[in-house]
Design a protein around this motif. Sequence first.
Motif, short mmCIF file in Angstrom:
data_model
loop_
_atom_site.label_atom_id
_atom_site.label_comp_id
_atom_site.label_asym_id
_atom_site.label_seq_id
_atom_site.Cartn_x
_atom_site.Cartn_y
_atom_site.Cartn_z
N GLY A 128 0.90 -1.13 0.01
CA GLY A 128 -0.11 -0.11 -0.02
C GLY A 128 0.78 1.03 -0.03
O GLY A 128 0.51 2.27 -0.69
N GLY A 129 1.87 1.50 0.66
CA GLY A 129 3.04 2.39 0.61
C GLY A 129 3.43 2.56 -0.62
O GLY A 129 3.52 3.54 -1.28
N ILE A 130 3.99 1.45 -1.16
CA ILE A 130 4.49 1.65 -2.72
C ILE A 130 3.35 2.16 -3.52
O ILE A 130 3.89 3.15 -4.41
N VAL A 131 2.07 1.79 -3.45
CA VAL A 131 1.19 2.36 -4.30
C VAL A 131 1.01 3.89 -4.05
O VAL A 131 0.92 4.63 -5.28
N MET A 132 1.03 4.37 -2.89
CA MET A 132 0.84 5.89 -2.72
C MET A 132 2.17 6.53 -3.31
O MET A 132 1.89 7.44 -3.66
#
Length: 370
Positions: A293-297
Amino acid sequence: MSAVLLFALLVLPVAAEDTEAQVGEGFAALEEILPEDIASLLPDGFFSVDTQESAASVREASRFSYFLGVVADILGLHLGQAVALFASLLALLVLGALFERVRTLFRSESLRQAVSLVLSLALLASVISLSYRFLTETLVFFDRLSLLVDGMIPLTALLYAMGGNVTTAVVGNAGLMMFLTLCEKFCTVALRSAVSICTALAVCSAFMPSFNMRGITNLVKRVYTFSLGFLMLLLTFSLSVQTTLTAAADSVAMRGAKMLAGSAIPVVGGSVGETLKTVSASVRFLKSTVGIGGIVMVCLLLLPTLLSVLLYRLSLIAAAACADFLGLSRESALLSNLITVYGYLLASVAICSVTVIFLLTLFVRCRVAV
Protein backbone atom coordinates in the motif's frame (compact mmCIF):
# COMPACT_ATOMS: atom_id res chain seq x y z
CA MET A 1 -1.35 -13.31 56.02
CA SER A 2 1.70 -11.20 55.24
CA ALA A 3 2.99 -13.88 52.90
CA VAL A 4 -0.30 -13.84 50.98
CA LEU A 5 -0.24 -10.06 50.63
CA LEU A 6 3.41 -10.14 49.53
CA PHE A 7 2.58 -12.81 46.96
CA ALA A 8 -0.27 -10.67 45.59
CA LEU A 9 2.06 -7.70 45.19
CA LEU A 10 4.54 -9.78 43.21
CA VAL A 11 1.95 -10.98 40.69
CA LEU A 12 2.59 -9.47 37.25
CA PRO A 13 -0.51 -8.28 35.34
CA VAL A 14 -0.96 -9.95 31.96
CA ALA A 15 -3.21 -8.61 29.17
CA ALA A 16 -3.66 -9.03 25.44
CA GLU A 17 -4.00 -6.23 22.92
CA ASP A 18 -5.34 -6.29 19.38
CA THR A 19 -2.30 -5.12 17.44
CA GLU A 20 -4.01 -5.83 14.11
CA ALA A 21 -6.54 -3.10 14.91
CA GLN A 22 -3.67 -0.74 15.72
CA VAL A 23 -2.09 -1.44 12.33
CA GLY A 24 -5.42 -0.84 10.58
CA GLU A 25 -5.96 2.45 12.39
CA GLY A 26 -2.39 3.58 11.70
CA PHE A 27 -2.69 2.74 8.00
CA ALA A 28 -6.06 4.51 7.80
CA ALA A 29 -4.47 7.62 9.34
CA LEU A 30 -2.27 7.95 6.25
CA GLU A 31 -5.32 9.20 4.34
CA GLU A 32 -5.01 12.53 6.15
CA ILE A 33 -1.41 12.88 4.94
CA LEU A 34 -2.15 12.34 1.25
CA PRO A 35 -3.46 15.26 -0.83
CA GLU A 36 -7.12 15.03 -1.76
CA ASP A 37 -6.40 14.71 -5.49
CA ILE A 38 -4.16 11.69 -4.83
CA ALA A 39 -6.43 10.05 -2.24
CA SER A 40 -9.37 10.31 -4.65
CA LEU A 41 -7.51 8.08 -7.14
CA LEU A 42 -7.34 5.17 -4.69
CA PRO A 43 -10.02 2.44 -4.73
CA ASP A 44 -12.74 2.35 -2.11
CA GLY A 45 -11.73 0.70 1.14
CA PHE A 46 -8.02 1.37 0.67
CA PHE A 47 -7.78 3.05 4.09
CA SER A 48 -10.30 0.81 5.81
CA VAL A 49 -9.65 -0.14 9.44
CA ASP A 50 -10.54 -3.71 8.49
CA THR A 51 -7.26 -5.17 7.26
CA GLN A 52 -9.00 -7.75 5.03
CA GLU A 53 -10.92 -5.03 3.18
CA SER A 54 -7.82 -2.87 2.96
CA ALA A 55 -5.78 -5.78 1.57
CA ALA A 56 -8.38 -6.42 -1.14
CA SER A 57 -8.30 -2.74 -2.12
CA VAL A 58 -4.47 -2.72 -2.16
CA ARG A 59 -4.56 -5.79 -4.41
CA GLU A 60 -6.89 -3.96 -6.79
CA ALA A 61 -4.72 -0.84 -6.78
CA SER A 62 -1.61 -2.84 -7.68
CA ARG A 63 -3.06 -4.15 -10.94
CA PHE A 64 -1.66 -3.05 -14.29
CA SER A 65 -5.07 -1.95 -15.55
CA TYR A 66 -5.51 0.36 -12.57
CA PHE A 67 -2.18 2.14 -13.10
CA LEU A 68 -2.83 2.30 -16.83
CA GLY A 69 -6.09 4.13 -16.14
CA VAL A 70 -4.36 6.55 -13.75
CA VAL A 71 -1.66 7.29 -16.33
CA ALA A 72 -4.32 7.88 -18.99
CA ASP A 73 -6.16 10.33 -16.73
CA ILE A 74 -2.99 12.26 -15.94
CA LEU A 75 -1.94 12.39 -19.59
CA GLY A 76 -5.37 13.66 -20.56
CA LEU A 77 -5.09 16.38 -17.94
CA HIS A 78 -1.66 17.69 -19.01
CA LEU A 79 -1.46 16.78 -22.71
CA GLY A 80 -3.51 19.77 -23.86
CA GLN A 81 -1.36 22.20 -21.91
CA ALA A 82 1.83 20.65 -23.28
CA VAL A 83 0.53 20.91 -26.85
CA ALA A 84 -0.47 24.53 -26.21
CA LEU A 85 3.07 25.29 -25.00
CA PHE A 86 4.56 23.69 -28.10
CA ALA A 87 2.18 25.65 -30.34
CA SER A 88 3.11 28.97 -28.72
CA LEU A 89 6.81 28.21 -28.96
CA LEU A 90 6.43 27.14 -32.57
CA ALA A 91 4.61 30.36 -33.40
CA LEU A 92 7.45 32.39 -31.89
CA LEU A 93 10.02 30.33 -33.78
CA VAL A 94 8.17 30.83 -37.07
CA LEU A 95 8.13 34.59 -36.45
CA GLY A 96 11.85 34.45 -35.74
CA ALA A 97 12.48 32.52 -38.95
CA LEU A 98 10.45 35.02 -40.96
CA PHE A 99 12.41 37.85 -39.43
CA GLU A 100 15.67 36.16 -40.38
CA ARG A 101 14.49 36.01 -43.98
CA VAL A 102 13.49 39.69 -44.19
CA ARG A 103 16.14 41.15 -41.92
CA THR A 104 17.90 42.66 -44.94
CA LEU A 105 14.93 45.03 -45.36
CA PHE A 106 15.96 46.84 -42.17
CA ARG A 107 18.68 49.34 -42.81
CA SER A 108 19.46 49.88 -39.14
CA GLU A 109 21.52 47.15 -37.49
CA SER A 110 20.35 48.25 -34.04
CA LEU A 111 16.73 47.83 -35.14
CA ARG A 112 17.43 44.28 -36.35
CA GLN A 113 19.09 43.42 -33.03
CA ALA A 114 16.20 44.96 -31.11
CA VAL A 115 13.61 42.86 -32.93
CA SER A 116 15.70 39.71 -32.43
CA LEU A 117 16.05 40.53 -28.73
CA VAL A 118 12.28 40.92 -28.36
CA LEU A 119 11.67 37.52 -29.92
CA SER A 120 14.27 35.89 -27.67
CA LEU A 121 12.77 37.53 -24.60
CA ALA A 122 9.29 36.31 -25.54
CA LEU A 123 10.61 32.78 -26.02
CA LEU A 124 12.51 32.94 -22.76
CA ALA A 125 9.54 34.30 -20.80
CA SER A 126 7.32 31.45 -22.02
CA VAL A 127 9.77 28.83 -20.77
CA ILE A 128 11.19 30.46 -17.63
CA SER A 129 7.78 30.98 -16.03
CA LEU A 130 7.02 27.31 -16.67
CA SER A 131 10.36 26.22 -15.21
CA TYR A 132 9.68 28.13 -12.00
CA ARG A 133 6.24 26.51 -11.77
CA PHE A 134 7.62 23.00 -12.13
CA LEU A 135 10.42 23.70 -9.67
CA THR A 136 7.79 24.70 -7.13
CA GLU A 137 5.73 21.58 -7.87
CA THR A 138 8.81 19.38 -7.48
CA LEU A 139 9.62 20.89 -4.09
CA VAL A 140 6.00 20.30 -3.06
CA PHE A 141 6.40 16.68 -4.18
CA PHE A 142 9.40 16.28 -1.88
CA ASP A 143 7.39 17.71 1.02
CA ARG A 144 4.53 15.28 0.36
CA LEU A 145 6.90 12.34 0.02
CA SER A 146 8.60 13.26 3.29
CA LEU A 147 5.24 13.46 5.08
CA LEU A 148 4.25 10.04 3.73
CA VAL A 149 7.54 8.44 4.81
CA ASP A 150 7.24 10.10 8.21
CA GLY A 151 3.75 8.62 8.59
CA MET A 152 5.01 5.16 7.57
CA ILE A 153 7.74 5.04 10.23
CA PRO A 154 5.48 4.14 13.22
CA LEU A 155 3.73 1.45 11.16
CA THR A 156 6.95 -0.21 10.04
CA ALA A 157 8.34 -0.13 13.59
CA LEU A 158 5.16 -1.74 14.96
CA LEU A 159 5.15 -4.49 12.35
CA TYR A 160 8.86 -5.18 12.81
CA ALA A 161 8.30 -5.54 16.57
CA MET A 162 5.22 -7.76 16.06
CA GLY A 163 7.36 -10.11 14.00
CA GLY A 164 10.11 -10.23 16.62
CA ASN A 165 12.52 -8.10 14.56
CA VAL A 166 13.28 -5.61 17.32
CA THR A 167 16.83 -4.82 16.22
CA THR A 168 15.71 -4.66 12.58
CA ALA A 169 13.05 -2.12 13.56
CA VAL A 170 15.75 0.20 14.85
CA VAL A 171 17.81 -0.19 11.67
CA GLY A 172 14.80 0.26 9.37
CA ASN A 173 13.55 3.37 11.13
CA ALA A 174 17.07 4.83 11.13
CA GLY A 175 17.21 4.33 7.35
CA LEU A 176 13.87 6.05 6.80
CA MET A 177 14.90 8.93 9.05
CA MET A 178 18.13 9.26 7.09
CA PHE A 179 16.12 9.43 3.87
CA LEU A 180 14.01 12.24 5.34
CA THR A 181 17.18 14.11 6.23
CA LEU A 182 18.54 13.74 2.70
CA CYS A 183 15.26 14.99 1.23
CA GLU A 184 15.14 18.04 3.48
CA LYS A 185 18.83 18.96 3.52
CA PHE A 186 20.07 17.92 0.08
CA CYS A 187 17.30 17.40 -2.47
CA THR A 188 15.40 20.62 -1.91
CA VAL A 189 18.40 22.90 -1.37
CA ALA A 190 20.66 21.38 -4.02
CA LEU A 191 17.87 21.12 -6.58
CA ARG A 192 16.88 24.75 -6.16
CA SER A 193 20.53 25.83 -6.52
CA ALA A 194 21.21 23.64 -9.56
CA VAL A 195 18.06 24.79 -11.40
CA SER A 196 18.78 28.44 -10.64
CA ILE A 197 22.39 28.20 -11.82
CA CYS A 198 21.52 26.38 -15.05
CA THR A 199 18.66 28.75 -15.84
CA ALA A 200 20.92 31.76 -15.33
CA LEU A 201 23.59 30.21 -17.55
CA ALA A 202 20.97 29.49 -20.23
CA VAL A 203 19.87 33.12 -20.21
CA CYS A 204 23.48 34.33 -20.43
CA SER A 205 24.25 32.01 -23.33
CA ALA A 206 21.17 33.24 -25.19
CA PHE A 207 22.10 36.91 -24.99
CA MET A 208 25.88 36.49 -25.10
CA PRO A 209 26.51 33.91 -27.85
CA SER A 210 30.25 34.55 -27.74
CA PHE A 211 30.41 32.91 -24.28
CA ASN A 212 29.93 29.15 -24.36
CA MET A 213 28.23 28.16 -21.07
CA ARG A 214 27.55 24.55 -22.01
CA GLY A 215 30.65 23.23 -20.22
CA ILE A 216 29.67 24.87 -16.91
CA THR A 217 26.09 23.63 -17.30
CA ASN A 218 27.28 20.06 -17.87
CA LEU A 219 29.56 20.33 -14.84
CA VAL A 220 26.69 21.41 -12.59
CA LYS A 221 24.46 18.68 -13.99
CA ARG A 222 26.99 15.91 -13.49
CA VAL A 223 27.96 17.00 -9.98
CA TYR A 224 24.33 17.21 -8.88
CA THR A 225 23.12 13.94 -10.44
CA PHE A 226 26.23 12.02 -9.30
CA SER A 227 25.95 13.33 -5.74
CA LEU A 228 22.25 12.52 -5.48
CA GLY A 229 22.63 9.06 -7.03
CA PHE A 230 25.68 8.23 -4.90
CA LEU A 231 24.00 9.26 -1.64
CA MET A 232 20.87 7.24 -2.38
CA LEU A 233 22.95 4.24 -3.49
CA LEU A 234 24.99 4.43 -0.30
CA LEU A 235 21.83 4.63 1.80
CA THR A 236 20.12 1.66 0.14
CA PHE A 237 23.29 -0.48 0.22
CA SER A 238 23.96 0.21 3.88
CA LEU A 239 20.36 -0.38 4.90
CA SER A 240 20.02 -3.60 2.88
CA VAL A 241 23.16 -5.09 4.45
CA GLN A 242 22.21 -4.06 7.99
CA THR A 243 18.63 -5.29 7.58
CA THR A 244 19.79 -8.69 6.34
CA LEU A 245 22.22 -9.14 9.23
CA THR A 246 19.91 -7.90 11.97
CA ALA A 247 16.97 -9.96 10.62
CA ALA A 248 19.14 -13.09 10.77
CA ALA A 249 20.23 -12.26 14.32
CA ASP A 250 16.63 -11.67 15.43
CA SER A 251 15.59 -14.96 13.85
CA VAL A 252 18.28 -16.86 15.77
CA ALA A 253 17.29 -15.21 19.03
CA MET A 254 13.58 -15.96 18.54
CA ARG A 255 14.28 -19.60 17.62
CA GLY A 256 16.26 -19.98 20.81
CA ALA A 257 13.45 -18.44 22.83
CA LYS A 258 10.89 -20.74 21.16
CA MET A 259 12.99 -23.81 21.88
CA LEU A 260 13.41 -22.74 25.50
CA ALA A 261 9.67 -22.15 25.87
CA GLY A 262 8.86 -25.52 24.34
CA SER A 263 11.13 -27.39 26.75
CA ALA A 264 10.57 -25.31 29.89
CA ILE A 265 6.77 -24.90 29.86
CA PRO A 266 5.08 -28.14 30.87
CA VAL A 267 2.11 -29.62 29.00
CA VAL A 268 1.46 -26.64 26.72
CA GLY A 269 5.04 -25.95 25.72
CA GLY A 270 4.71 -27.95 22.51
CA SER A 271 1.85 -25.79 21.28
CA VAL A 272 3.95 -22.61 21.47
CA GLY A 273 5.54 -23.33 18.11
CA GLU A 274 2.20 -23.72 16.35
CA THR A 275 0.94 -20.48 17.93
CA LEU A 276 4.02 -18.63 16.74
CA LYS A 277 3.50 -19.95 13.22
CA THR A 278 0.02 -18.43 13.20
CA VAL A 279 1.40 -15.12 14.48
CA SER A 280 4.12 -15.21 11.81
CA ALA A 281 1.58 -15.69 9.01
CA SER A 282 -0.55 -12.82 10.35
CA VAL A 283 2.44 -10.47 10.58
CA ARG A 284 3.54 -11.33 7.04
CA PHE A 285 0.04 -10.55 5.79
CA LEU A 286 -0.01 -7.17 7.57
CA LYS A 287 3.48 -6.30 6.36
CA SER A 288 2.55 -7.08 2.77
CA THR A 289 -0.61 -4.97 2.99
CA VAL A 290 1.12 -1.96 4.55
CA GLY A 291 4.28 -2.20 2.43
CA ILE A 292 2.56 -2.65 -0.93
CA GLY A 293 0.00 0.00 0.00
CA GLY A 294 2.87 2.40 0.73
CA ILE A 295 4.46 1.60 -2.62
CA VAL A 296 1.14 2.32 -4.38
CA MET A 297 0.86 5.69 -2.61
CA VAL A 298 4.44 6.61 -3.55
CA CYS A 299 3.72 5.77 -7.19
CA LEU A 300 0.56 7.86 -7.18
CA LEU A 301 2.48 10.78 -5.69
CA LEU A 302 5.18 10.36 -8.34
CA LEU A 303 3.08 9.93 -11.49
CA PRO A 304 1.48 13.44 -11.75
CA THR A 305 4.81 15.23 -11.27
CA LEU A 306 6.78 12.80 -13.43
CA LEU A 307 4.36 12.73 -16.37
CA SER A 308 3.72 16.48 -16.40
CA VAL A 309 7.45 17.31 -16.39
CA LEU A 310 8.04 14.66 -19.04
CA LEU A 311 5.32 16.04 -21.32
CA TYR A 312 6.57 19.61 -21.09
CA ARG A 313 10.15 18.44 -21.60
CA LEU A 314 9.05 16.65 -24.78
CA SER A 315 7.41 19.90 -25.90
CA LEU A 316 10.70 21.74 -25.47
CA ILE A 317 12.61 18.99 -27.28
CA ALA A 318 10.18 19.22 -30.21
CA ALA A 319 10.47 23.02 -30.21
CA ALA A 320 14.28 22.80 -30.21
CA ALA A 321 14.12 20.40 -33.17
CA CYS A 322 11.88 22.86 -35.04
CA ALA A 323 14.32 25.67 -34.24
CA ASP A 324 17.16 23.65 -35.79
CA PHE A 325 14.99 22.94 -38.81
CA LEU A 326 14.24 26.65 -39.23
CA GLY A 327 17.91 27.60 -38.88
CA LEU A 328 17.55 29.42 -35.54
CA SER A 329 20.74 28.33 -33.83
CA ARG A 330 20.55 30.77 -30.90
CA GLU A 331 16.97 29.85 -30.03
CA SER A 332 17.80 26.15 -30.37
CA ALA A 333 20.72 26.53 -27.96
CA LEU A 334 18.50 28.37 -25.49
CA LEU A 335 15.86 25.64 -25.56
CA SER A 336 18.49 22.90 -25.29
CA ASN A 337 19.95 24.49 -22.18
CA LEU A 338 16.52 24.82 -20.61
CA ILE A 339 15.75 21.18 -21.38
CA THR A 340 18.59 20.33 -19.03
CA VAL A 341 16.66 21.93 -16.17
CA TYR A 342 13.77 19.53 -16.72
CA GLY A 343 16.28 16.67 -16.69
CA TYR A 344 17.27 17.67 -13.14
CA LEU A 345 13.65 17.60 -12.03
CA LEU A 346 13.03 14.19 -13.58
CA ALA A 347 16.20 12.72 -12.09
CA SER A 348 15.44 14.05 -8.61
CA VAL A 349 11.86 12.81 -8.32
CA ALA A 350 12.69 9.46 -9.93
CA ILE A 351 15.73 8.69 -7.76
CA CYS A 352 14.01 9.64 -4.49
CA SER A 353 10.84 7.69 -5.35
CA VAL A 354 12.78 4.59 -6.36
CA THR A 355 14.71 4.79 -3.08
CA VAL A 356 11.51 4.86 -1.02
CA ILE A 357 10.07 1.97 -3.06
CA PHE A 358 13.25 -0.03 -2.44
CA LEU A 359 13.09 0.64 1.31
CA LEU A 360 9.45 -0.46 1.45
CA THR A 361 10.24 -3.56 -0.63
CA LEU A 362 13.03 -4.37 1.82
CA PHE A 363 10.50 -3.99 4.63
CA VAL A 364 8.03 -6.37 2.95
CA ARG A 365 10.65 -8.98 2.06
CA CYS A 366 12.33 -8.99 5.48
CA ARG A 367 11.56 -12.38 7.02
CA VAL A 368 9.66 -12.57 10.28
CA ALA A 369 11.71 -13.75 13.26
CA VAL A 370 8.90 -15.57 15.10
